[in-house]
Design a protein around this motif. Structure first.
Motif, short mmCIF file in Angstrom:
data_model
loop_
_atom_site.label_atom_id
_atom_site.label_comp_id
_atom_site.label_asym_id
_atom_site.label_seq_id
_atom_site.Cartn_x
_atom_site.Cartn_y
_atom_site.Cartn_z
N ASP A 124 0.85 -1.20 0.00
CA ASP A 124 0.00 0.00 0.00
C ASP A 124 0.89 1.24 0.00
N LYS A 125 1.90 1.23 0.85
CA LYS A 125 2.81 2.37 0.96
C LYS A 125 3.49 2.66 -0.38
N LEU A 126 4.00 1.63 -1.02
CA LEU A 126 4.70 1.81 -2.30
C LEU A 126 3.75 2.30 -3.39
N HIS A 127 2.51 1.81 -3.36
CA HIS A 127 1.49 2.21 -4.34
C HIS A 127 1.17 3.70 -4.22
N VAL A 128 1.02 4.17 -2.99
CA VAL A 128 0.70 5.57 -2.73
C VAL A 128 1.94 6.45 -2.97
N GLN A 129 3.09 5.96 -2.52
CA GLN A 129 4.35 6.73 -2.61
C GLN A 129 4.70 7.11 -4.04
N LYS A 130 4.45 6.22 -4.99
CA LYS A 130 4.86 6.51 -6.37
C LYS A 130 4.01 7.62 -7.00
N ILE A 131 2.84 7.90 -6.43
CA ILE A 131 1.91 8.90 -6.97
C ILE A 131 2.18 10.28 -6.37
N ILE A 132 2.59 10.31 -5.12
CA ILE A 132 2.78 11.58 -4.39
C ILE A 132 4.08 12.27 -4.79
N ARG A 133 4.01 13.59 -4.92
CA ARG A 133 5.19 14.39 -5.27
C ARG A 133 5.47 15.44 -4.21
N GLU A 134 5.39 15.05 -2.96
CA GLU A 134 5.79 15.94 -1.87
C GLU A 134 6.36 15.06 -0.77
N GLU A 135 7.12 15.66 0.11
CA GLU A 135 7.73 14.88 1.17
C GLU A 135 6.72 14.65 2.29
N ILE A 136 6.37 13.40 2.49
CA ILE A 136 5.45 13.03 3.57
C ILE A 136 5.99 11.78 4.24
N ASN A 158 -5.20 6.01 -10.87
CA ASN A 158 -5.95 7.26 -11.07
C ASN A 158 -6.97 7.49 -9.94
N ILE A 159 -7.51 6.42 -9.38
CA ILE A 159 -8.47 6.56 -8.28
C ILE A 159 -7.73 6.99 -7.00
N ILE A 160 -6.57 6.39 -6.76
CA ILE A 160 -5.74 6.80 -5.61
C ILE A 160 -5.34 8.27 -5.78
N ALA A 161 -4.91 8.64 -6.98
CA ALA A 161 -4.47 10.02 -7.27
C ALA A 161 -5.61 11.01 -7.01
N ASN A 162 -6.82 10.68 -7.45
CA ASN A 162 -7.96 11.56 -7.23
C ASN A 162 -8.28 11.73 -5.75
N GLU A 163 -8.16 10.66 -4.98
CA GLU A 163 -8.40 10.74 -3.53
C GLU A 163 -7.33 11.62 -2.88
N LEU A 164 -6.10 11.49 -3.32
CA LEU A 164 -5.02 12.32 -2.77
C LEU A 164 -5.21 13.80 -3.11
N GLN A 205 0.15 16.95 -3.23
CA GLN A 205 0.76 17.20 -4.54
C GLN A 205 1.08 15.84 -5.14
N ILE A 206 0.58 15.62 -6.36
CA ILE A 206 0.78 14.33 -6.99
C ILE A 206 1.37 14.49 -8.38
N ASP A 207 1.86 13.39 -8.92
CA ASP A 207 2.33 13.35 -10.29
C ASP A 207 1.08 13.35 -11.19
N PRO A 208 0.89 14.40 -12.01
CA PRO A 208 -0.33 14.52 -12.82
C PRO A 208 -0.52 13.35 -13.79
N PHE A 209 0.55 12.64 -14.09
CA PHE A 209 0.46 11.47 -14.96
C PHE A 209 -0.60 10.48 -14.46
N TYR A 210 -0.73 10.36 -13.15
CA TYR A 210 -1.64 9.38 -12.57
C TYR A 210 -3.10 9.80 -12.57
N LEU A 211 -3.39 11.02 -12.99
CA LEU A 211 -4.78 11.46 -13.06
C LEU A 211 -5.46 11.01 -14.35
N MET A 212 -4.69 10.50 -15.29
CA MET A 212 -5.24 10.11 -16.59
C MET A 212 -5.93 8.77 -16.54
#
Length: 118
Positions: free
Chosen positions: A17-29, A99-105, A111-118
């Motif tokens: 789960d962590k790795l799945h979320v981590q690859k989408i996020i573009r900020e330090e958390i 894309n569903i994870i990205a939308n929830e974030l 801040q996310i990588d916009p690539f994942y919103l597609m």
């Protein structure tokens, strides 16, 4: 860099789960894995190590029975935590399309990588 208290925290169940979320996020958390278990001792460690009382904490766990139980326990301990959800049909964060994870974030101002919103 800001201080520790400026950094958001997401609590997830497992490493995948962590790795799945981590690859989408573009900020330090900080992303904390509970590994599906939750005891008072383990929670006290997390509370202290990550200073959870003074940070924005997000709970992002599976939509299955164990995830719901964990969410309940975490919510009791962290009543100010912000709840994040996946659609029930996916059951697990790691199996939810990016894309569903990205939308929830995005909904929660990450801040996310916009690539994942597609």
């Amino acid at each position: 860099m800001g201080n520790l208290h400026d950094k958001k925290v997401i609590i997830v169940e497992g490493l995948s789960d962590k790795l799945h979320v981590q690859k989408i996020i573009r900020e330090e958390i900080d992303i904390i894995c509970t590994h599906g278990t939750f005891g008072v001792e383990k929670f006290d460690e997390m509370l202290y190590e990550y200073d959870l009382d003074y940070r924005d904490v997000y709970i992002f766990v599976d939509a299955d029975e164990s995830g719901i139980k964990l969410r309940r326990q975490l919510t009791v301990e962290l009543p100010n935590a912000i709840q994040m959800y996946i659609p029930e049909e996916y059951q697990q964060v790691e199996l939810t399309p990016e894309n569903i994870i990205a939308n929830e974030l995005v909904k929660h101002n990450f801040q996310i990588d916009p690539f994942y919103l597609m």
